[in-house]
Each structure stands twice: as structure tokens, then as C-alpha cells.
Design a protein around this motif. Structure first.
Motif, PDB file in Angstrom:
ATOM      1  N   GLU A 109      -2.565   5.516  -2.436  1.00  0.00           N
ATOM      2  CA  GLU A 109      -2.498   4.846  -3.740  1.00  0.00           C
ATOM      3  C   GLU A 109      -1.812   5.723  -4.780  1.00  0.00           C
TER       4      GLU A 109
ATOM      5  N   LEU B 245       1.995   5.724  -4.120  1.00  0.00           N
ATOM      6  CA  LEU B 245       2.626   4.487  -4.568  1.00  0.00           C
ATOM      7  C   LEU B 245       2.630   4.383  -6.090  1.00  0.00           C
ATOM      8  N   THR B 246       1.627   4.983  -6.740  1.00  0.00           N
ATOM      9  CA  THR B 246       1.613   5.004  -8.202  1.00  0.00           C
ATOM     10  C   THR B 246       2.721   5.910  -8.730  1.00  0.00           C
TER      11      THR B 246
ATOM     12  N   ALA C 241       6.836   3.644  -6.661  1.00  0.00           N
ATOM     13  CA  ALA C 241       6.561   2.400  -5.940  1.00  0.00           C
ATOM     14  C   ALA C 241       7.554   2.150  -4.811  1.00  0.00           C
ATOM     15  N   ASN C 242       8.668   2.898  -4.775  1.00  0.00           N
ATOM     16  CA  ASN C 242       9.690   2.699  -3.753  1.00  0.00           C
ATOM     17  C   ASN C 242       9.498   3.585  -2.527  1.00  0.00           C
TER      18      ASN C 242
ATOM     19  N   ASN D 125       4.725  -1.467   1.361  1.00  0.00           N
ATOM     20  CA  ASN D 125       5.368  -0.166   1.576  1.00  0.00           C
ATOM     21  C   ASN D 125       4.598   0.733   2.533  1.00  0.00           C
TER      22      ASN D 125
END
Length: 336
Positions: free
Chosen positions: A129, A132-133, A136-137, A155
Motif C-alpha cells: 500500500e 502504491l501510495t 501509483a504507476n 498493479n
């Protein structure tokens, strides 16, 4: 005969079935146009007629006028509709099989610059998490021996298997990964055995992809030297961070919130690497330049005493870090 034919068609490979379907459509369209050139006027119109007939749409804007054309249409009805249904069924089965294999971790990852997370746990979920924070890619590949995808997000790719297996690491495309994070196996109770398994996995990773940055969670401090021996890039003591944060909270009230912000990019300032500019000759040059952009220079690699030696030149191969907001980091990166 039709039953046996349908059984044989079901056993065909997808590629052969698609070729057969395309061949049937092309031949039927060509025959329709040859039989009734005045009705269809062009081969494309006959193709349009065949496809609308096979799909049971039947707009009625084209219809055969001759007996031969009507016989061909009956043939398309009998065989074409069934063939199209079979193709659609195969497509649905292929999509379903793809999702099943993705969910059970049987698909090979194809990509570069991804982050590999090994051994799933609540801590691993928080790490994913946080990744991804941060961006986001970024693609994340989770390796664990469980049978089902633990965190099904766009992802996040999952590979089921033993992470010490070379085949599984190849399936995760370890060589082209950006970094690998190895968490302690929470299913093992004995800390020594946990670190032993982590050491085996880390040594396998380093032997396959020594250029990939590896971070390992370690349970016991006395095992640090073993991990240094196999040249692990970074390691984190599992219980050490929690204990130290608790002490900071007890002795310095309110300081824990500062560390929490630095540990997470979801709120507050964070630590960012700063590209060195040609005009920076000394630490003071870098410090004042960054300060004007809302950032504070704090370290060169792991050396956090550089603010006491501002007049010293910045050594070659330095790696500077600063604290700032995310927006400030983007501005600094763009100006470098």
C-alpha cells in the motif's frame, strides 16, 4: 454426425478454431457475392450479410434472391451460427482461464522496474500500500506459497510458489526488477528458523540478481553479520523499530508523529534523494539552495552530520537526502 463434429471442434486449439472461423466467413462471403453479384453489389456487402446472418441479427437490408443464394444462406444458418457460438465460448473460456491463473499465481510476470515483495503478511500488505501510495504507476510482484492472490489490485501481480526456487524467481522476472523486499515468514514461530529461511532466500536472490537492491526483515540482531556477508543492501530489525519508537514516545512526547510522517508518504513530509547540481561545490551550497525551495538537507548516504561541515566540498559519488513535501520534491527533481 453433427454431434461428433462438434466434439472435434471443441477439442481444436484456439488458433486452429480462429483460422477455421475466418476461413468459413471468407469462403461464405465470396460464394455469396459470386452467386448474387447484383444483390450484394460488392464483396464487403456479402461479408456484412454473412456476419449478420451468423450472429442471428438479420437486419434484412440484404437478402438472397436466387435458389442457390438461399441454399447458401441455409448452410450459413446451420453451420455458421454454431461455429460463431463455439468461437465466442472459446473466447469466454480463455478469459476465464486467464483470470483463474492470475488469481492462483500461475502467470509469468512480464515487465521491468517492478518491486518484488516476498512472503505475504500484514506488514507486506502495508508495504504494498505504501509503494502504491508513493507511485501509483509502480508494478508490484508478490511471491508467496499461498494458493490465492492475497491482494488483488491492478498493479499487483501474484506468483504462487517457493521463493527460493530459481524457476519462481525467473517467473517474477527478478533480473529486471527495481528492488526486492523480503519479509520474515510469519508462519514460523522460532526466530532463528525465520532468519535462517530469510538468509537462504536472500542468498538465492543475490546469486541470481546481485544488481537488484535487496531489503530484508531480520528477527534477531545477532544475525545481522550473516546478512552482511551475502551483501544484502539493507535490513530492518523486525522488533527493533517498534521498541525504539515506543522509547521515543516515552522520553520525547510528540516525537513519534515526526517519525510516522517520515515512514509514510501518505501525509506530511518525507525523505527524498536529491540530484546533485553542477553548481553545488560544498554542502553549504546544496543546503542553502534546497532551503530556498522548502527542503532541508539532512544526509549524504547514511552520514547525518553533514550540517556540521558545510564548508567541506561534496565528495564524488555522494548521495544526498533531504526532507520536504512531495510537491517540493517534484520541483527539485524538475530543476535538476
Amino acid at each position: 454426425m453433427l454431434y461428433r463434429l462438434s466434439i472435434k471442434l471443441l477439442k481444436l486449439k484456439n488458433s486452429a478454431l480462429l483460422i477455421g472461423f475466418a476461413g468459413f466467413v471468407l469462403i461464405a462471403s465470396t460464394l455469396a457475392y459470386l452467386l448474387e453479384p447484383d444483390t450484394f453489389e460488392s464483396w464487403f456487402n456479402s461479408l456484412y450479410f454473412v456476419l449478420t446472418t451468423m450472429s442471428t441479427v438479420g437486419y434484412g437490408d440484404y437478402s438472397p434472391a436466387t435458389t442457390a443464394g438461399k441454399v447458401l444462406t441455409l448452410f450459413i444458418y446451420v453451420f455458421g451460427i454454431g461455429l460463431l457460438s463455439l468461437v465466442i465460448g472459446k473466447i469466454i473460456d480463455t478469459v476465464a482461464e486467464f483470470h483463474r491463473r492470475r488469481e492462483t499465481g500461475q502467470l509469468r510476470y512480464q515487465g521491468k522496474g517492478h518491486v518484488i515483495v516476498i512472503n505475504w503478511s500484514k506488514k507486506a500488505q502495508y508495504a504494498v500500500e505504501e509503494i502504491l501510495t508513493t507511485d501509483a504507476n509502480i508494478e508490484v510482484v508478490v511471491i508467496d506459497e499461498m494458493a490465492k492472490h492475497p491482494y488483488d489490485k491492478p498493479n499487483v501481480h501474484f506468483i504462487s510458489g517457493d521463493p527460493s526456487s530459481l524457476e519462481i524467481l525467473e517467473q517474477a522476472d527478478l533480473v529486471n526488477a527495481r528492488s526486492a523486499i523480503l519479509f520474515a515468514d510469519a508462519r514460523i514461530d522460532e526466530p532463528t528458523l525465520v532468519d535462517g529461511k530469510s538468509l537462504l532466500l536472500a542468498s538465492t536472490i543475490e546469486s541470481v540478481a546481485p544488481n537488484v537492491h535487496t531489503t530484508v526483515e531480520i528477527m534477531m540482531e545477532k544475525h545481522i553479520q550473516n546478512f552482511r556477508h551475502i551483501k544484502v543492501n539493507d535490513f530492518v530489525l523486525s522488533q527493533d523499530a517498534v521498541s525504539r519508537l515506543a522509547v521515543r514516545s516515552a522520553l520525547n512526547e510528540g516525537s513519534v508523529d515526526i517519525f510516522t510522517q517520515l515512514l509514510s508518504r501518505q501525509r506530511g513530509a518525507d525523505v527524498y534523494e536529491v540530484p546533485i547540481r553542477p553548481e553545488w561545490k560544498t554542502y553549504e551550497d546544496a543546503f542553502l539552495s534546497l532551503l530556498r525551495q522548502g527542503a532541508t538537507l539532512i544526509a549524504n548516504h547514511s552520514d547525518m552530520t553533514i550540517n556540521t561541515k558545510l564548508n567541506e566540498p561534496i565528495p564524488p559519488n555522494s548521495k544526498l537526502f533531504a526532507i520536504c513535501e512531495k510537491s517540493g520534491s517534484s520541483s527539485i527533481q524538475n530543476q535538476s
